[in-house]
Design a protein around this motif. Structure first.
Motif, PDB file in Angstrom:
ATOM      1  N   ASP A  97       0.870  -1.182   0.000  1.00  0.00           N
ATOM      2  CA  ASP A  97       0.000   0.000   0.000  1.00  0.00           C
ATOM      3  C   ASP A  97       0.906   1.232   0.000  1.00  0.00           C
ATOM      4  N   GLN A  98       1.164   1.749  -1.197  1.00  0.00           N
ATOM      5  CA  GLN A  98       2.096   2.874  -1.334  1.00  0.00           C
ATOM      6  C   GLN A  98       1.524   4.157  -0.735  1.00  0.00           C
ATOM      7  N   PHE A  99       0.215   4.252  -0.672  1.00  0.00           N
ATOM      8  CA  PHE A  99      -0.422   5.433  -0.087  1.00  0.00           C
ATOM      9  C   PHE A  99      -0.050   5.551   1.393  1.00  0.00           C
ATOM     10  N   SER A 100      -0.229   4.464   2.132  1.00  0.00           N
ATOM     11  CA  SER A 100       0.083   4.488   3.563  1.00  0.00           C
ATOM     12  C   SER A 100       1.589   4.577   3.800  1.00  0.00           C
ATOM     13  N   TYR A 101       2.350   3.952   2.902  1.00  0.00           N
ATOM     14  CA  TYR A 101       3.818   4.046   2.981  1.00  0.00           C
ATOM     15  C   TYR A 101       4.264   5.509   2.862  1.00  0.00           C
ATOM     16  N   ASN A 102       3.725   6.194   1.834  1.00  0.00           N
ATOM     17  CA  ASN A 102       4.096   7.602   1.643  1.00  0.00           C
ATOM     18  C   ASN A 102       3.662   8.457   2.820  1.00  0.00           C
TER      19      ASN A 102
ATOM     20  N   LEU B   4       8.973  -0.602   7.952  1.00  0.00           N
ATOM     21  CA  LEU B   4       8.675  -2.007   8.227  1.00  0.00           C
ATOM     22  C   LEU B   4       7.226  -2.262   7.837  1.00  0.00           C
ATOM     23  N   GLU B   5       7.028  -3.276   6.980  1.00  0.00           N
ATOM     24  CA  GLU B   5       5.679  -3.661   6.562  1.00  0.00           C
ATOM     25  C   GLU B   5       5.275  -4.923   7.319  1.00  0.00           C
ATOM     26  N   MET B   6       4.031  -4.944   7.814  1.00  0.00           N
ATOM     27  CA  MET B   6       3.579  -6.065   8.641  1.00  0.00           C
ATOM     28  C   MET B   6       2.171  -6.474   8.230  1.00  0.00           C
ATOM     29  N   ALA B   7       1.841  -7.764   8.490  1.00  0.00           N
ATOM     30  CA  ALA B   7       0.477  -8.237   8.214  1.00  0.00           C
ATOM     31  C   ALA B   7       0.131  -9.403   9.123  1.00  0.00           C
ATOM     32  N   ILE B   8      -1.140  -9.573   9.362  1.00  0.00           N
ATOM     33  CA  ILE B   8      -1.747 -10.732  10.042  1.00  0.00           C
ATOM     34  C   ILE B   8      -1.353 -10.828  11.516  1.00  0.00           C
ATOM     35  N   ILE B   9      -0.080 -11.136  11.784  1.00  0.00           N
ATOM     36  CA  ILE B   9       0.387 -11.142  13.171  1.00  0.00           C
ATOM     37  C   ILE B   9       1.607 -10.232  13.235  1.00  0.00           C
ATOM     38  N   GLY B  10       1.495  -9.177  14.023  1.00  0.00           N
ATOM     39  CA  GLY B  10       2.567  -8.186  14.085  1.00  0.00           C
ATOM     40  C   GLY B  10       3.657  -8.588  15.062  1.00  0.00           C
ATOM     41  N   PRO B  11       4.797  -7.900  15.012  1.00  0.00           N
ATOM     42  CA  PRO B  11       5.930  -8.236  15.871  1.00  0.00           C
ATOM     43  C   PRO B  11       5.887  -7.529  17.234  1.00  0.00           C
ATOM     44  N   GLU B  12       6.824  -7.928  18.084  1.00  0.00           N
ATOM     45  CA  GLU B  12       7.101  -7.203  19.327  1.00  0.00           C
ATOM     46  C   GLU B  12       8.576  -6.806  19.268  1.00  0.00           C
TER      47      GLU B  12
ATOM     48  N   PHE C  41       2.846   4.762  12.873  1.00  0.00           N
ATOM     49  CA  PHE C  41       2.180   3.655  12.181  1.00  0.00           C
ATOM     50  C   PHE C  41       1.114   4.188  11.241  1.00  0.00           C
ATOM     51  N   THR C  42       1.007   3.563  10.056  1.00  0.00           N
ATOM     52  CA  THR C  42      -0.049   3.913   9.091  1.00  0.00           C
ATOM     53  C   THR C  42      -0.551   2.632   8.437  1.00  0.00           C
ATOM     54  N   GLY C  43      -1.634   2.746   7.691  1.00  0.00           N
ATOM     55  CA  GLY C  43      -2.152   1.599   6.941  1.00  0.00           C
ATOM     56  C   GLY C  43      -3.322   0.950   7.648  1.00  0.00           C
ATOM     57  N   ALA C  44      -3.200  -0.365   7.901  1.00  0.00           N
ATOM     58  CA  ALA C  44      -4.290  -1.114   8.530  1.00  0.00           C
ATOM     59  C   ALA C  44      -4.607  -0.543   9.915  1.00  0.00           C
ATOM     60  N   GLN C  45      -5.855  -0.766  10.374  1.00  0.00           N
ATOM     61  CA  GLN C  45      -6.257  -0.362  11.721  1.00  0.00           C
ATOM     62  C   GLN C  45      -5.819  -1.479  12.675  1.00  0.00           C
ATOM     63  N   VAL C  46      -4.833  -1.165  13.520  1.00  0.00           N
ATOM     64  CA  VAL C  46      -4.200  -2.200  14.343  1.00  0.00           C
ATOM     65  C   VAL C  46      -3.976  -1.644  15.743  1.00  0.00           C
TER      66      VAL C  46
ATOM     67  N   TRP D  64      -2.336  -4.526   5.574  1.00  0.00           N
ATOM     68  CA  TRP D  64      -0.913  -4.187   5.720  1.00  0.00           C
ATOM     69  C   TRP D  64      -0.729  -2.968   6.612  1.00  0.00           C
ATOM     70  N   LEU D  65       0.175  -3.117   7.584  1.00  0.00           N
ATOM     71  CA  LEU D  65       0.503  -2.041   8.524  1.00  0.00           C
ATOM     72  C   LEU D  65       1.928  -1.572   8.238  1.00  0.00           C
ATOM     73  N   TYR D  66       2.143  -0.269   8.341  1.00  0.00           N
ATOM     74  CA  TYR D  66       3.476   0.287   8.108  1.00  0.00           C
ATOM     75  C   TYR D  66       3.991   0.983   9.340  1.00  0.00           C
ATOM     76  N   MET D  67       5.263   0.734   9.668  1.00  0.00           N
ATOM     77  CA  MET D  67       5.918   1.497  10.724  1.00  0.00           C
ATOM     78  C   MET D  67       7.026   2.316  10.089  1.00  0.00           C
ATOM     79  N   GLY D  68       6.791   3.627  10.027  1.00  0.00           N
ATOM     80  CA  GLY D  68       7.843   4.516   9.563  1.00  0.00           C
ATOM     81  C   GLY D  68       8.730   4.868  10.747  1.00  0.00           C
ATOM     82  N   ILE D  69       9.994   5.152  10.454  1.00  0.00           N
ATOM     83  CA  ILE D  69      10.924   5.529  11.516  1.00  0.00           C
ATOM     84  C   ILE D  69      11.744   6.709  11.024  1.00  0.00           C
ATOM     85  N   LYS D  70      12.016   7.644  11.906  1.00  0.00           N
ATOM     86  CA  LYS D  70      12.719   8.865  11.485  1.00  0.00           C
ATOM     87  C   LYS D  70      14.046   8.520  10.807  1.00  0.00           C
TER      88      LYS D  70
END
Lengths: 236, 289
Positions: free
Chosen positions: B39-44, B59-67, B78-83, B116-122
């Protein structure tokens, strides 16, 4: 040759030649690509090819004027390539059942001796039409029809890098481990995709490759030379 | 400002977490797919909120996210899926800039809506570039998905001031539409009228396979269209298989294919279908163009 074109989306045009696999079409495609890159560097983002199709992705939506000029260039494409630029690469292949799991079955299926299979497969020059399927996978033209065999009904989960296979009317080399439905008849020690080199592949579109039968011991020696960075692809 | 590198370590890796960026362009000639965020929209959006370069890796994540444990201070979003997101156990909304301190634990919880969930980092994740892109793809990058023993480098940022309390409220509205805008595909002329009618009238259900190469629709459009000679395909190309299945090719798709290319999604449609999950329903709106 007769071409047609189609605007798929505002920034994507596909040019088609008559549906066939031929060296003449490939040369027209290459000449068109070279002309497009020369004359339209800024607005063209990427060019992709299939056997009888060339698609042009633009960096922006194109207008009818720009489209017209692209079509004019396409209509002028010719099959005359500068011949000194075409190379013939030699690809060593070990045709040994220990390295090629389907080799014996293939021979039984086609009712030919291993010696005959090797003779036919190594006697041809195969034209590199384009890359696709996997990074570094060459779509090759020119398989002898005596070796045609439909793909497996159930693909294998993991075919190793360097595996040489036959699927339908095509032969090809798996550049990296991958699932696949082709019959594996040999294995090459060469590296067909290397992200550390630019470009990451050796044969160019329009080049030829031919297979050369090697023993297991020379297969292993070449594999070692590649690891040590000592191997250089042979061409004539 | 300190620009030394620290690491994200993974207590749990999640299921199909991977590093992605804008994509790997200019190598399709050699058979290399674009890859890049599904999902390039949420990535951007993630990079925009962080004021990052527009090709910074996330970092792109789906279904089961990390710790994850962050060694040193930075800011993430975080952007993208509602998580559900937790920082040291405290719930945090997506879309909010989160300033992290030494050894903070970030846990990605339940996926409520979207794929798909996105974690952007500075500054972006600082893993190596392969062929000019940091996107992970089997056979190109050293890794395909995050495993527990992998750590991800990032630039350390000590924040002098707190982030504003207000933040954009990110909803899932934009990807909840069932209507997917499409162009006629390169092989449109080969499709019989009966199939064309079904393509524009029928509802299609998303199948249950999740991968970055393509999305299968649960359907069976039996037809007699012969296969085509291998031809170019792109993310967003819709293929009709010999057995009547529909596949929407996504970011990791091959650069060429042999099935008829019946439709082509618009750029934003690709982002919308990327966020669809198993059993979601969609219909195609064929653009007159």
């Amino acid at each position: 040759m007769n071409i047609s074109w189609k605007l798929i989306q505002p920034n994507l045009v596909e040019i088609s030649w008559p549906k066939s696999i031929s060296e003449e079409i490939l040369h027209e495609q290459i000449s068109l690509r070279n002309a497009l890159i020369e004359q339209n560097q800024l607005i063209i983002y990427e060019i992709r090819m299939g056997y009888h199709v060339l698609s042009i992705l633009f960096a922006k939506d194109i207008n009818s004027l720009e489209l017209d000029s692209i079509i004019k260039i396409a209509e002028k494409s010719t099959s005359r390539l500068p011949y000194q630029s075409i190379k013939k690469w030699i690809v060593p292949v070990c045709y040994d059942p220990n390295l090629a799991k389907d080799l014996n079955e293939f021979c039984r299926n086609k009712k030919i001796e291993l010696k005959q299979l090797i003779q036919i497969h190594t006697s041809k020059e195969y034209l590199v039409h384009f890359y696709g399927f996997l990074p570094g996978f060459m779509y090759l033209g020119g398989l002898d029809e005596r070796l045609y065999l439909p793909r497996k009904h159930k693909p294998d989960a993991a075919i190793p890098a360097g595996a040489v296979g036959i699927g339908g009317e095509q032969t090809g080399i798996y550049p990296m481990q991958s699932p696949g439905g082709w019959h594996i008849i040999g294995r090459s020690p060469l590296k067909f995709f290397n992200i550390k080199t630019n470009p990451p592949v050796v044969p160019a579109q329009g080049d030829f490759i031919s297979f050369e039968s090697v023993s297991i011991s020379s297969y292993e020696k070449i594999a070692k030379d590649i690891l040590l960075g000592k191997y250089i692809w042979e061409n004539e | 400002m300190n620009k030394s590198l620290a690491k994200i370590r993974f207590k749990k890796s999640g299921l199909i977490s991977s590093v992605q960026d804008h994509g790997r362009f200019g190598f399709a000639d050699y058979g290399v797919p674009y890859s890049g965020a599904m999902d390039q929209f949420s990535y951007n959006l993630a990079n925009l909120l962080l004021n990052n370069d527009d090709d910074a890796a996330v970092l792109e994540m789906a279904i089961i996210g990390p710790e994850m444990i962050f060694e040193m201070p930075t800011t993430i979003v975080f952007t993208g899926a509602q998580v559900e997101i937790f920082v040291n156990g405290t719930p945090q909304p997506i879309g909010k800039l989160l300033a992290l301190q030494h050894n903070d634990v970030v846990k990605v919880g339940r996926f409520k809506k979207g794929q798909w969930l996105y974690m952007g980092i500075k500054g972006g994740i600082q893993t190596p570039r392969y062929l000019e892109s940091r996107s992970w793809f089997e056979g190109i990058s050293d890794h395909k998905v995050v495993k527990n023993n992998i750590s991800l480098p990032y630039k350390v940022f000590f924040e002098n001031k707190e982030h504003p309390k207000s933040h954009p409220k990110l909803t899932s509205n934009w990807f909840e539409t069932n209507t997917i805008d499409v162009y006629r595909g390169a092989d449109w002329d080969k499709i019989p009228k009966s199939i064309i009618r079904k393509l524009s009238e029928q509802n299609f259900t998303i199948g249950n396979q999740v991968n970055r190469m393509g999305i299968q629709l649960e359907t069976n459009l039996s037809h007699q269209i012969p296969n085509i000679l291998t031809s170019p395909v792109y993310p967003g190309t819709v293929q009709l298989t010999p057995s009547g299945n529909i596949i929407i090719l996504m970011r990791d798709a091959q650069v060429t294919g042999g099935y008829p290319r019946i439709l082509q999604l618009t750029d934003q449609s690709i982002n919308i279908v990327a966020q669809k999950t198993n059993s979601d329903v969609l219909n195609f709106k064929i653009l007159n163009y």
